[in-house]
Design an enzyme around this catalytic site. Structure first.
Site, short mmCIF file in Angstrom:
data_model
loop_
_atom_site.label_atom_id
_atom_site.label_comp_id
_atom_site.label_asym_id
_atom_site.label_seq_id
_atom_site.Cartn_x
_atom_site.Cartn_y
_atom_site.Cartn_z
N MET A 209 -9.35 9.06 8.51
CA MET A 209 -9.92 9.67 7.29
C MET A 209 -10.79 10.42 7.25
SD MET A 209 -9.80 5.75 5.27
CE MET A 209 -10.42 4.93 6.87
N LYS B 156 -4.02 2.41 -2.57
CA LYS B 156 -4.94 2.29 -1.40
C LYS B 156 -4.66 3.44 -0.39
CE LYS B 156 -7.29 -0.34 -1.87
NZ LYS B 156 -8.65 -0.16 -2.63
N ASP C 179 0.90 -1.27 -0.06
CA ASP C 179 0.04 0.25 -0.03
C ASP C 179 0.86 1.37 0.00
OD1 ASP C 179 -2.37 -1.34 -0.07
OD2 ASP C 179 -2.92 -0.94 2.03
#
Length: 262
Positions: free
Chosen positions: A180, A63, A41
């Site tokens: 996030m 990602k 990632d």
């Protein structure tokens, strides 16, 4: 005609931790060193790959939140095909595979294909970020538990009820660790303010554990303003709760932030 069956390979989901390569577990290092194929990632520190075998194939599969990513279906297919061809596949993820790393989805796809696997946990950025500030996530007086929650809802999903979560956190003395959440910060903060006081302490930590780490200490009422003034961006974790008062230099940093925003 050769009818010898090709030996089944194996797959390991490995958490690379929050960024600092020294925070890798010994088990993670061993898994990386034995891999023939690593699917990596974006948030994995390149220094981690120094533990890989020189003969291993390394494929970067994206990602990263808010950026173009390799389709998950493509990653799943790549893992399954490689294992069926006898390879040791290491799926290397930032943080921990089972905390907003889509590890659960990958486990389901692999098991559906008849592939068992091993999971090696990594330190998640929410914990590393607060530890870097010298503050805990739980505390006998201030926080009886901690909630890890994503601010990035799946398309078509209504996402978290922030007002309800805030009311629960207040009533049960819970620390909220939001991953996030930068792109939806205004929506999140306005929802939390429906259930938590505006003076609730908040920490924002960008690039937790890395030399480039930046952080700000503020309050829930000043969260969006602080984020903009300090120029903090993704990837950042946002920690909400009284445990933030345990951060080093809480009063001093709060005073400096208020001066900059005045």
């Amino acid at each position: 005609m050769n009818t010898t069956a090709r030996p089944q390979g194996r797959c390991t989901l490995v958490g690379a931790g929050p960024g600092d390569p020294e925070l890798l577990t010994l088990k993670a290092v061993k898994a990386i060193a034995s891999a023939t194929l690593l699917l990596v990632d974006d948030l994995v520190n390149e220094a981690v790959l120094a533990h890989a075998s020189p003969s291993a194939r390394i494929v970067h599969v994206g990602k990263r939140g808010g950026c173009k990513s390799t389709p998950q279906a493509f990653i799943d297919k790549m893992m399954i095909t490689a294992v069926q061809e006898g390879e040791h596949v290491v799926r290397l993820k930032g943080g921990d595979p089972f905390i907003f790393g889509r590890g659960g989805e990958e486990v389901e796809h692999l098991r559906a294909a008849g592939i068992d696997l091993q999971v090696v946990n990594g330190i998640t950025s929410g914990l590393a970020g607060m530890s870097s500030l010298g503050a805990p996530l739980t505390h006998r007086e201030h926080a009886h538990g901690v909630v890890f929650v994503t601010g990035h809802a799946k398309p078509g999903d209504t996402g978290t009820d922030w007002a309800q979560l805030a009311a629960t956190a207040k009533g049960s003395k819970l620390t909220l660790v939001i991953y996030m959440g930068v792109s939806s910060l205004e929506h999140i903060s306005s929802g939390l303010l429906q259930g938590l006081p505006a003076q609730t302490p908040v920490a924002i930590v960008q690039h937790a554990s890395l030399p480039s780490q930046r952080q700000a200490l503020t309050t829930l009422g000043e969260l969006t303003r602080t984020m903009a003034c300090e120029g903090l961006q993704s990837p950042s974790i946002i920690v909400v709760g009284d445990v933030v008062q345990g951060a080093r230099a809480w009063d001093e940093q709060r005073h400096l932030s208020q001066q900059r925003m005045a």
